[in-house]
Design a protein around this motif. Structure first.
Motif, short mmCIF file in Angstrom:
data_model
loop_
_atom_site.label_atom_id
_atom_site.label_comp_id
_atom_site.label_asym_id
_atom_site.label_seq_id
_atom_site.Cartn_x
_atom_site.Cartn_y
_atom_site.Cartn_z
N SER A 79 39.96 -4.20 19.43
CA SER A 79 39.58 -4.35 18.03
C SER A 79 38.86 -3.11 17.52
N ASN A 80 39.01 -2.83 16.23
CA ASN A 80 38.31 -1.71 15.61
C ASN A 80 36.84 -2.03 15.37
N ASN A 81 36.51 -3.31 15.32
CA ASN A 81 35.14 -3.73 15.08
C ASN A 81 34.35 -3.63 16.39
N LYS A 82 33.23 -2.88 16.35
CA LYS A 82 32.44 -2.66 17.57
C LYS A 82 31.84 -3.96 18.09
N ILE A 83 31.39 -4.81 17.19
CA ILE A 83 30.74 -6.06 17.61
C ILE A 83 31.76 -6.95 18.32
#
Length: 120
Positions: A79-83
């Motif tokens: 995923s591009n989202n770090k979280i």
């Protein structure tokens, strides 16, 4: 093609000191509409990334009660989202530890049970 023709008409009207407000308004609207989908697309992308983070968090928490959500959460590893990616990595690590631990315990239990059964 229509925009080029309208630009040409606006240029001709400026030369003749005639202003066609209707053509000018259409030209402005066409420019505005060209940029609008890009802005909406960026907002949708941000919302999708936030949804991925919330889904990853929910799967991580559910994994403490059921082990299967941790294995499902692996889909957010790229995923591009770090979280979302961090929760996915943590889920993967916990799933791996629990899986190895359960395999070792199952093996020991089977060997112990088989050993007790063969004592006679």
């Amino acid at each position: 093609m229509a925009i080029a023709e309208e630009n040409e008409n606006l240029y001709k009207n400026k030369i003749n000191n005639e202003i066609n407000y209707e053509a000018d308004e259409k030209l402005q609207n066409s420019y505005f509409n060209n940029f609008q989908p890009m802005r909406i697309e960026e907002e949708n992308q941000i919302k999708n990334e936030q949804k991925k983070a919330w889904i990853s968090l929910a799967l991580f928490i559910l994994g403490f009660f059921l082990i299967i959500p941790w294995s499902v959460n692996i889909i957010h590893l790229n995923s591009n989202n770090k979280i979302a990616r961090r929760f996915s990595i943590a889920s993967f690590i916990l799933f791996s530890i629990i899986s190895v631990f359960s395999i070792i315990l199952s093996t020991l239990f089977i060997l112990l049970f088989w050993g007790i059964a063969n004592i006679d």
